[in-house]
Design an enzyme around this catalytic site. Structure first.
Site, short mmCIF file in Angstrom:
data_model
loop_
_atom_site.label_atom_id
_atom_site.label_comp_id
_atom_site.label_asym_id
_atom_site.label_seq_id
_atom_site.Cartn_x
_atom_site.Cartn_y
_atom_site.Cartn_z
N SER A 128 -1.88 -13.44 -11.95
CA SER A 128 -3.17 -13.80 -11.35
C SER A 128 -4.21 -14.09 -12.43
O SER A 128 -4.20 -13.44 -13.49
CB SER A 128 -3.67 -12.64 -10.49
N TYR A 186 -5.71 -4.13 -8.97
CA TYR A 186 -4.88 -5.33 -8.77
C TYR A 186 -4.73 -6.07 -10.09
O TYR A 186 -3.62 -6.44 -10.50
CB TYR A 186 -5.52 -6.22 -7.71
P1 NDP Z 1 1.09 -13.56 1.07
O1 NDP Z 1 0.49 -12.27 1.51
O2 NDP Z 1 0.76 -14.79 1.78
O3 NDP Z 1 2.70 -13.40 1.04
C1 NDP Z 1 3.25 -12.28 0.40
C2 NDP Z 1 4.75 -12.39 0.36
O4 NDP Z 1 5.25 -11.25 -0.35
C3 NDP Z 1 5.39 -12.36 1.73
O5 NDP Z 1 6.56 -13.13 1.72
C4 NDP Z 1 5.71 -10.87 1.90
O6 NDP Z 1 6.81 -10.61 2.77
C5 NDP Z 1 6.11 -10.51 0.50
N1 NDP Z 1 5.95 -9.08 0.26
C6 NDP Z 1 4.82 -8.34 0.33
N2 NDP Z 1 5.09 -7.05 0.07
C7 NDP Z 1 6.43 -6.98 -0.15
C8 NDP Z 1 7.33 -5.92 -0.45
N3 NDP Z 1 6.92 -4.65 -0.57
N4 NDP Z 1 8.64 -6.21 -0.60
C9 NDP Z 1 9.09 -7.48 -0.47
N5 NDP Z 1 8.28 -8.53 -0.19
C10 NDP Z 1 6.98 -8.27 -0.03
O7 NDP Z 1 0.73 -13.67 -0.48
P2 NDP Z 1 0.53 -14.94 -1.44
O8 NDP Z 1 1.53 -15.98 -1.12
O9 NDP Z 1 -0.91 -15.26 -1.47
O10 NDP Z 1 0.87 -14.25 -2.84
C11 NDP Z 1 2.08 -14.46 -3.54
C12 NDP Z 1 1.90 -13.95 -4.96
O11 NDP Z 1 0.83 -14.66 -5.59
C13 NDP Z 1 1.53 -12.47 -5.04
O12 NDP Z 1 2.18 -11.88 -6.14
C14 NDP Z 1 0.02 -12.51 -5.27
O13 NDP Z 1 -0.45 -11.36 -5.92
C15 NDP Z 1 -0.09 -13.75 -6.12
N6 NDP Z 1 -1.43 -14.35 -6.14
C16 NDP Z 1 -1.98 -14.86 -5.00
C17 NDP Z 1 -3.24 -15.41 -5.04
C18 NDP Z 1 -3.90 -16.01 -3.84
O14 NDP Z 1 -5.10 -16.38 -3.94
N7 NDP Z 1 -3.22 -16.18 -2.72
C19 NDP Z 1 -4.02 -15.45 -6.29
C20 NDP Z 1 -3.33 -14.92 -7.44
C21 NDP Z 1 -2.06 -14.39 -7.35
P3 NDP Z 1 6.57 -10.30 4.35
O15 NDP Z 1 6.23 -11.66 4.95
O16 NDP Z 1 7.85 -9.77 4.83
O17 NDP Z 1 5.42 -9.36 4.43
#
Ligand code: NDP
Length: 249
Positions: free
Chosen positions: A144, A158
């Site tokens: 991030s 975070y």
């Molecule tokens: P979302 O919340 O849209 O999606 C999260 C994904 O991670 C889902 O597929 C979810 O699965 C999965 N997930 C969450 N917790 C777990 C767990 N304990 N075990 C396995 N899978 C898990 O997030 P984003 O797409 O926005 O984020 C993706 C990555 O990008 C993350 O690492 C986030 O920190 C990073 N990021 C995002 C930003 C943003 O602005 N969106 C900015 C900077 C970084 P399920 O559907 O089953 O819950």
């Protein structure tokens, strides 16, 4: 369409939604067979797998909680077994838990779980995948832009998890370089997903905070991941690629 990743097998953690789902689609478009993991969204994961199969590649969905190292190890082993090899690991699954460091009401359990998922999940996946990755393999972790510059209150925990995975990537790059395996991180900026909706509270400030004045789309992060997974990135390792609309500019 350039099928630069044909014959490769990729695992994208958290591929059921958001950036992970877009990354899975982009890897499949580039010709890779793609496994995704999820924690709770089985139906969404199955729908993504259906889309990947339509792209003409092998695809599968696996439930594994990134907070549990044993489940992550099982996930990686199962993908390598089912697909016959493993070339690309994308550590995407993540959560965000906020709370100012002087806020006594902050949910401590949520902070602990965030650390377990965002850092523990990544280290467990890299440790499980490293021995199995083919020569020339790729590891890409979604970090991030808040790691190098938190930039707003409430995100210290975070940001710390995301800074830690960059350090881990650099260390792993040193460990795995002799096998031709590259390890990099993509530092994402504000991207419109369930985690950070473009119409959510604080969204205007996030838009105003970057040079382009807008949110990114999941596909714009996925494009960077596909680049780092592809032959054009063969001499890039231990690096961070900022895809953040110029937040860090
Ligand atoms: P979302 O919340 O849209 O999606 C999260 C994904 O991670 C889902 O597929 C979810 O699965 C999965 N997930 C969450 N917790 C777990 C767990 N304990 N075990 C396995 N899978 C898990 O997030 P984003 O797409 O926005 O984020 C993706 C990555 O990008 C993350 O690492 C986030 O920190 C990073 N990021 C995002 C930003 C943003 O602005 N969106 C900015 C900077 C970084 P399920 O559907 O089953 O819950």
């Amino acid at each position: 369409m350039d099928k630069a990743l044909a014959g490769k097998v990729a695992l994208v953690t958290g591929g059921s939604r958001g950036i992970g789902a877009a990354t899975a689609r982009a890897l499949a478009e580039a010709g890779a067979d793609v496994a995704i993991s999820y924690a709770a969204s089985e139906d969404k994961a199955r729908a993504v797998v259906g889309e990947l199969a339509e792209a003409g590649v092998r695809a599968g969905a696996y439930r594994a909680d990134q907070a549990r190292a044993a489940e992550v190890a099982q996930l990686v082993a199962a993908v390598a077994e089912d697909f016959g090899r493993l070339d690309i690991l994308v550590n995407n699954a993540g959560v965000i838990a906020t709370g100012a460091v002087d806020d006594a009401g902050t949910d401590a359990a949520a902070l602990e779980r965030q650390l377990a998922v965002n850092l523990g999940g990544v280290t467990a996946a890299i440790r499980a995948a490293a021995p199995l990755l083919a020569e020339g393999g790729r590891i890409i972790t979604i970090g991030s832009n808040l790691a190098p510059r938190p930039g707003r209150p409430g995100v210290a925990d975070y940001a710390a998890t995301k800074a830690a995975v960059v350090a881990y990537s650099k260390g792993a790059a040193r460990d795995l370089g002799p096998r031709g395996i590259t390890v990099n991180a993509v530092q994402s900026g504000s991207v419109d997903t369930d985690m950070n909706p473009a119409d959510g509270p604080g969204a205007d400030a996030q838009r105003a905070g970057n040079a382009l004045g807008r949110y990114g789309r999941p596909e714009e992060i996925a494009a960077g991941v596909v680049f780092l997974a592809g032959p054009g990135a063969s001499f890039i390792t231990g690096a961070t690629l900022d895809i953040d609309g110029g937040y860090l500019a």
